[in-house]
Design a protein around this motif. Structure first.
Motif, PDB file in Angstrom:
ATOM      1  N   VAL A 727       0.880  -1.193   0.000  1.00 40.21           N
ATOM      2  CA  VAL A 727       0.000   0.000   0.000  1.00 40.21           C
ATOM      3  C   VAL A 727       0.907   1.230   0.000  1.00 40.21           C
ATOM      4  N   PRO A 728       0.564   2.271  -0.812  1.00 42.23           N
ATOM      5  CA  PRO A 728       1.440   3.466  -0.832  1.00 42.23           C
ATOM      6  C   PRO A 728       1.529   4.127   0.553  1.00 42.23           C
ATOM      7  N   PHE A 729       2.776   4.514   0.932  1.00 37.69           N
ATOM      8  CA  PHE A 729       3.021   5.104   2.262  1.00 37.69           C
ATOM      9  C   PHE A 729       2.876   6.629   2.182  1.00 37.69           C
ATOM     10  N   PRO A 730       2.092   7.248   3.093  1.00 35.79           N
ATOM     11  CA  PRO A 730       1.927   8.714   3.034  1.00 35.79           C
ATOM     12  C   PRO A 730       3.230   9.424   3.395  1.00 35.79           C
ATOM     13  N   VAL A 731       3.686  10.351   2.534  1.00 34.29           N
ATOM     14  CA  VAL A 731       4.971  11.038   2.744  1.00 34.29           C
ATOM     15  C   VAL A 731       4.741  12.302   3.572  1.00 34.29           C
ATOM     16  N   ASN A 732       5.581  12.501   4.573  1.00 40.15           N
ATOM     17  CA  ASN A 732       5.505  13.708   5.406  1.00 40.15           C
ATOM     18  C   ASN A 732       6.008  14.910   4.593  1.00 40.15           C
ATOM     19  N   PRO A 733       5.245  16.026   4.571  1.00 38.94           N
ATOM     20  CA  PRO A 733       5.663  17.188   3.759  1.00 38.94           C
ATOM     21  C   PRO A 733       7.014  17.785   4.186  1.00 38.94           C
ATOM     22  N   ILE A 734       7.321  17.706   5.493  1.00 38.83           N
ATOM     23  CA  ILE A 734       8.609  18.266   5.967  1.00 38.83           C
ATOM     24  C   ILE A 734       9.774  17.457   5.401  1.00 38.83           C
ATOM     25  N   LEU A 735       9.643  16.115   5.452  1.00 43.17           N
ATOM     26  CA  LEU A 735      10.702  15.252   4.911  1.00 43.17           C
ATOM     27  C   LEU A 735      10.823  15.426   3.408  1.00 43.17           C
ATOM     28  N   CYS A 736       9.670  15.668   2.786  1.00 43.86           N
ATOM     29  CA  CYS A 736       9.627  15.877   1.330  1.00 43.86           C
ATOM     30  C   CYS A 736      10.417  17.146   0.971  1.00 43.86           C
ATOM     31  N   ALA A 737      10.240  18.208   1.815  1.00 39.88           N
ATOM     32  CA  ALA A 737      10.934  19.484   1.574  1.00 39.88           C
ATOM     33  C   ALA A 737      12.448  19.322   1.690  1.00 39.88           C
ATOM     34  N   TYR A 738      12.888  18.375   2.504  1.00 37.39           N
ATOM     35  CA  TYR A 738      14.322  18.111   2.681  1.00 37.39           C
ATOM     36  C   TYR A 738      14.857  17.125   1.637  1.00 37.39           C
ATOM     37  N   GLY A 739      14.076  16.858   0.595  1.00 35.16           N
ATOM     38  CA  GLY A 739      14.525  15.957  -0.473  1.00 35.16           C
ATOM     39  C   GLY A 739      14.188  14.514  -0.195  1.00 35.16           C
ATOM     40  N   ASN A 740      13.022  14.301   0.442  1.00 34.48           N
ATOM     41  CA  ASN A 740      12.493  12.951   0.717  1.00 34.48           C
ATOM     42  C   ASN A 740      13.483  12.087   1.497  1.00 34.48           C
ATOM     43  N   ILE A 741      14.013  12.663   2.584  1.00 37.69           N
ATOM     44  CA  ILE A 741      14.990  11.911   3.391  1.00 37.69           C
ATOM     45  C   ILE A 741      14.261  11.088   4.452  1.00 37.69           C
ATOM     46  N   THR A 742      15.017  10.193   5.098  1.00 37.85           N
ATOM     47  CA  THR A 742      14.413   9.346   6.153  1.00 37.85           C
ATOM     48  C   THR A 742      14.245  10.175   7.428  1.00 37.85           C
ATOM     49  N   PRO A 743      13.333   9.770   8.335  1.00 38.89           N
ATOM     50  CA  PRO A 743      13.143  10.522   9.581  1.00 38.89           C
ATOM     51  C   PRO A 743      14.422  10.639  10.407  1.00 38.89           C
ATOM     52  N   SER A 744      15.234   9.563  10.435  1.00 38.85           N
ATOM     53  CA  SER A 744      16.480   9.614  11.231  1.00 38.85           C
ATOM     54  C   SER A 744      17.482  10.593  10.608  1.00 38.85           C
ATOM     55  N   ALA A 745      17.515  10.642   9.280  1.00 37.13           N
ATOM     56  CA  ALA A 745      18.412  11.590   8.594  1.00 37.13           C
ATOM     57  C   ALA A 745      17.967  13.030   8.858  1.00 37.13           C
ATOM     58  N   TYR A 746      16.633  13.218   9.014  1.00 31.56           N
ATOM     59  CA  TYR A 746      16.093  14.557   9.293  1.00 31.56           C
ATOM     60  C   TYR A 746      16.546  15.041  10.675  1.00 31.56           C
ATOM     61  N   VAL A 747      16.540  14.115  11.653  1.00 32.10           N
ATOM     62  CA  VAL A 747      16.995  14.480  13.009  1.00 32.10           C
ATOM     63  C   VAL A 747      18.465  14.920  12.956  1.00 32.10           C
ATOM     64  N   LEU A 748      19.277  14.196  12.173  1.00 33.16           N
ATOM     65  CA  LEU A 748      20.698  14.546  12.041  1.00 33.16           C
ATOM     66  C   LEU A 748      20.862  15.927  11.401  1.00 33.16           C
ATOM     67  N   GLU A 749      20.022  16.227  10.377  1.00 34.51           N
ATOM     68  CA  GLU A 749      20.071  17.534   9.705  1.00 34.51           C
ATOM     69  C   GLU A 749      19.793  18.663  10.705  1.00 34.51           C
ATOM     70  N   VAL A 750      18.755  18.457  11.527  1.00 32.36           N
ATOM     71  CA  VAL A 750      18.391  19.463  12.541  1.00 32.36           C
ATOM     72  C   VAL A 750      19.531  19.613  13.541  1.00 32.36           C
ATOM     73  N   PHE A 751      20.107  18.496  13.930  1.00 37.22           N
ATOM     74  CA  PHE A 751      21.190  18.490  14.920  1.00 37.22           C
ATOM     75  C   PHE A 751      22.420  19.229  14.393  1.00 37.22           C
ATOM     76  N   LYS A 752      22.716  19.036  13.113  1.00 39.53           N
ATOM     77  CA  LYS A 752      23.884  19.683  12.502  1.00 39.53           C
ATOM     78  C   LYS A 752      23.720  21.197  12.436  1.00 39.53           C
ATOM     79  N   LYS A 753      22.431  21.637  12.370  1.00 37.87           N
ATOM     80  CA  LYS A 753      22.177  23.073  12.231  1.00 37.87           C
ATOM     81  C   LYS A 753      22.263  23.838  13.551  1.00 37.87           C
ATOM     82  N   VAL A 754      22.363  23.120  14.668  1.00 41.02           N
ATOM     83  CA  VAL A 754      22.536  23.803  15.966  1.00 41.02           C
ATOM     84  C   VAL A 754      23.941  24.399  15.975  1.00 41.02           C
ATOM     85  N   LYS A 755      24.036  25.688  16.335  1.00 40.11           N
ATOM     86  CA  LYS A 755      25.339  26.352  16.356  1.00 40.11           C
ATOM     87  C   LYS A 755      26.273  25.639  17.333  1.00 40.11           C
ATOM     88  N   SER A 756      27.529  25.534  16.933  1.00 47.60           N
ATOM     89  CA  SER A 756      28.515  24.830  17.757  1.00 47.60           C
ATOM     90  C   SER A 756      28.625  25.448  19.144  1.00 47.60           C
TER      91      SER A 756
END
Length: 882
Positions: A727-756
């Protein structure tokens, strides 16, 4: 002017250039530090850690670390490359005044207003020595003689000199352990050393440095040291107090000291021979004054605020002074001369005033702005912001443009009225108008004359007239005294009503009296202010009068019956100036609290606040068309504000104000306590700010999304299994905006954007319920080998602050075991790559050096020159003997 580095609204309190000269670290009044690139002019890095103004900044010799001291008594070491804080050092009881890195050793010296100089071992992050030999605040420090000497300046005229000896160098390897141990009785010499250094150490064997007082150099100034510094080479030492004199000293190098000693020895031997042959040879030593010699004193044109110096290889010293009166002066000093004399090379005095501007006025065409201070009247072009005319004057308190904008009138502190012609920039006429200061001047609405109010309790009426000038055929403008109104108190402010029927006069007895202009009869008294009314204005239609007082309030009155419509608490300090906007009931106020505010006199509402000045705002002026406001402040700046075309929504302004207040309250809150960490000498470098809270919220949102998506995925798999087909899986629009990445990859993206610089503080705010998910994700990321350095830093911090809860959670045991293996292997891999790259780069460097052979030949020629000099010396000696 080459470059302007635009910061935020706060005042700059401290500057420090990086050793490579490509970056500039700037400390601000609010405790933040920004590092600007001098190539692009942009602020690349922001550090937030201090709660009060930054008072001292210093880079280490490589430029990789930056240390900052603040009024909040903390010292913080920052990692510039990683853009993060390393640790906070607590120990001073008052503001930190100076911080110094030692080049060779990993040590730090700090001085404070608490009279202490502290030595910190940065390997262990603790204070291992405290110098308590000062009776008053230590205002400055400098290292000289290859970091073997420390000079401290305090609130007296002594510069104290301390000798530094590093224990590792002194220790004798053959010395038995028993002698080194604490139990052994030290010799008499060691005891005197202890007395001199006044150390507070418990374990002598653990000491890294010995620091003993050698003596003092006397300054000529009697007041406190403001700045004490050396040039980059450490050959020249300079200091200044709160006066206009910079004292310059020369520090002898080891070779020069040796030469002087040899000369002294020869003289001593000669003397000994002359006196008697048997007299034993006494040891010859150089005095401190001979090693650190006074070169000259440089007297600047005003009090010195700060300075910097560069010694050129030819021996010429260049000094730049920043003065209290808004001037920069540069001096050249030839150290090789017999009697060194400082010569002023240049001076930057363009534009601004030398003292506080006390009065401003706009010309009727909105183009020219008049500003007057204690020494000059300046006319500025509003569009180009350039100073067109500068005319000398006495201490000015009020001013106006004469109708036609060709002349200006200035009222002075001595009671004079000065009339200037703008075309020639000359003073046309001076009248002794009042016996005291002329506090206020107002042009009559018919533009035929004006009125002045002074400290001699008089209001005087004047008319313009044309008189014949002896020197020329043409008539010139003059002022004629017509009438006088005698009052019981000093007059602080006068204003005409627009129809010229009424005159409002503010008096020292806190009242405002209103008179009829034609008969000078009394009409109304506005009574209600607790302190004198310093400023007022009448609206264009003559219905309202607004008064601003030293009691911090603004009152709006009706001019028909003199009733008070509303009293507004306007500023946190005296209201210094008030003016209505043309053809409206809006008015601006300026206060001693450094703010300019706009108000609505009909709805009694505060509209907006203009923040930009750092100190008291003395006066402001509105352009006749109401599009511009110019303000003058004690921070020596004139600021021009322009009305924009965008609509102002009051609700939005209120919302922004509330947000700003909330951010301020967050910064003042108690910092979160790290588990297992006592409030000792060290602590976390960062502080809780609105940015760190937002970063933590973003991480929490990302984990929430990850959880939702994983739950959906489990549910989807179950449905597929039940149905027996995909059955087709519903895609989250936020993940779609990030280039259809996986949820775990999205967490890493957010984490990388926190200022050092905000990472640790953000993780500290993060609730523990999110930590197990983060640890599992970290395990996944590290196995993939992505962002190993960042993840290890975050992982170790989380383990440190949540150690008890993590070890007590059975679910996380396997995760921690897995992390242990993957982290160690990945870190060693990263280390191997770095090591390999370093070796490769060093090999390339050697190859290039071998090819060029530049270094070899440069060394060879140097050695050849040295041999030549020695040979000549020998020949001279032989000739002398012969």
């Amino acid at each position: 002017q080459v470059l302007i580095l635009k910061g935020l609204k706060q005042e700059v309190s401290c500057l420090c250039p990086s050793p490579d000269g490509l970056h500039l670290a700037v400390g601000y009044e609010d405790g933040s530090i920004r590092v600007f690139s001098l190539l692009s002019g942009e602020a690349n890095i922001t550090f937030n850690g201090h709660k009060a103004a930054v008072t001292a900044l210093q880079y280490d010799h490589l430029g990789g670390r930056l240390v900052s001291g603040s009024k909040d008594t903390d010292v913080i070491v920052w990692d510039v490359i990683n853009e993060s804080g390393l640790y906070r050092l607590r120990g001073h009881k008052d503001a930190v005044t100076q911080v110094l890195f030692l080049k060779e050793k990993n040590l730090l010296i700090t001085s404070g207003k608490d009279t202490l100089v502290k030595w910190w071992d940065l390997d262990t992050q603790h204070c291992f020595k405290t110098l308590v030999g000062h009776r008053t605040e230590v205002w400055g420090m400098a290292l000289i003689s290859d970091e073997k000497r420390l000079i401290t300046g305090s609130a007296d005229s002594e510069l104290r000199v301390w000798d530094i000896t590093y224990i590792q160098e002194v220790k004798d390897p053959d010395e038995p352990e028993s002698k080194k141990s604490k139990g052994s009785s030290p010799g008499a010499e060691e005891n005197t050393e202890e007395d001199e250094t006044l150390e507070l150490d418990e374990h002598p064997e653990e000491r890294l440095v010995k620091c003993s007082k050698v003596g003092s150099i006397m300054r000529q100034g009697r007041d406190r040291v403001v700045t004490l510094a050396t040039d980059r080479t450490g050959k020249v030492l300079a200091c200044h107090g709160t006066d206009a004199v910079l004292e310059v000293f020369s520090v002898l190098s080891e070779e020069e000291v040796q030469k002087k000693l040899e000369k002294k020895m020869k003289k001593a031997k000669k003397k000994a021979k002359q006196q008697s042959e048997e007299e034993p040879e006494r040891s010859v030593e150089l005095s401190l004054q001979e090693e650190i010699q006074r070169v000259t004193n440089i007297r600047a044109s005003s009090k010195i605020k700060s300075f910097d110096l560069i010694l050129s290889p030819k021996g010429e010293l260049k000094i730049v002074l920043l003065l209290q009166n808004n001037v920069i002066e540069s001096y050249n000093l030839d150290l090789s001369a017999q009697v060194p004399q400082a010569v002023r090379a240049s001076k930057i005095t363009i534009g601004g005033h030398r003292s506080d501007v006390r009065t401003l006025a706009f010309s009727s065409d909105n183009i020219a702005i008049l500003s007057a201070a204690a020494e000059s009247v300046k006319i500025w072009n509003r569009s180009t912001l350039q100073c067109i005319r500068t005319m000398d004057c006495e201490y000015a308190l009020c001013s106006l443009f004469v109708p036609g904008d060709r002349q200006v009138i200035v009222g002075t502190k001595t009671g004079k009225l000065q009339l200037y012609d703008l075309a020639s920039g000359s003073l046309m006429e001076t009248l002794n108008a009042h016996d005291g200061a002329v506090w206020s001047i107002a042009l009559s609405p018919d533009q035929r004359g004006f009125v002045t109010g002074g400290a001699d309790k008089c209001v005087k009426f004047w008319e313009f007239e044309l008189v014949k000038d002896e020197s020329s055929v043409q008539k010139r403008l003059s002022m004629k005294h017509v009438r006088v109104l005698q009052l019981d108190e000093d007059v602080l402010c006068v204003r005409y009503s627009p129809n010229q029927k009424l005159l409002a006069v503010s008096l020292l007895d806190c009242t405002v009296k209103i008179f009829y202009v034609d008969t000078l009869k009394f009409f109304l008294s506005l009574y209600g202010h607790k302190l004198p009314v310093l400023c007022m204005d009448i609206s264009y239609d003559g219905t309202l009068i607004a008064t601003g007082s030293a009691d911090r309030s603004v009152k709006i009155w009706g001019l028909d019956f003199g009733d008070c419509h509303r009293s507004l608490f306007a500023h946190d300090d005296s209201v210094m100036y008030l003016q209505f906007v043309a053809k409206s009931h809006l008015f601006f106020t300026a206060g001693k609290d450094s703010k300019i505010k706009q108000w609505d006199a009909d709805k009694f509402e505060h509209i907006q606040t203009l923040e930009g000045h750092h100190q008291e705002v003395w006066c402001l002026a509105l352009s006749p068309n109401g599009d511009y406001v110019v303000s003058a402040s004690h921070d020596k700046s004139l600021r021009l504000w322009e009305r924009t075309r965008e609509p102002l929504v009051l609700e939005e302004e209120r919302e922004m104000q509330r947000e700003a207040e909330y951010e301020e309250s967050v910064a003042k809150e108690e910092q979160p306590v790290v588990a297992g960490e006592t409030q000792g000498e060290t602590g976390l470098a960062g502080k809780k700010t609105i940015e760190t809270i937002k970063a933590a919220e973003r991480i929490m949102e990302a984990i929430e999304l990850y959880r939702e998506e994983m739950a959906k995925l489990t549910e989807h798999k179950a449905i597929c299994k039940a149905v027996g087909k995909e059955v087709p899986f519903p895609v989250n629009p936020i993940l779609c905006a990030y280039g259809n990445i996986t949820p775990s990859a999205y967490v890493l993206e957010v984490f990388k954007k926190v200022k050092s610089s905000e990472l640790e503080e953000s993780l500290l705010v993060l609730p523990f319920s999110y930590v197990p998910d983060l640890l599992r994700l970290f395990n996944e990321y590290i196995q993939l080998g992505s962002e190993v350095e960042l993840l290890c830093r975050a992982l170790l911090f989380l383990l440190k602050i949540h150690f008890g809860q993590i070890t007590g959670n059975h679910m996380l045991v396997t995760v921690i075991e897995s992390l242990k293996k993957t982290t160690i292997s990945r870190v060693s891999e990263a280390r191997d790559v770095l090591g390999f790259n370093m070796a490769g780069l060093q090999y390339l460097k050697r190859e290039i050096e071998a090819k060029d052979e530049v270094t070899f030949f440069a060394d060879a020629t140097d050695r050849f020159e040295e041999k030549k000099r020695k040979r000549k010396k020998k020949e001279k000696m032989i000739l002398a003997v012969l």
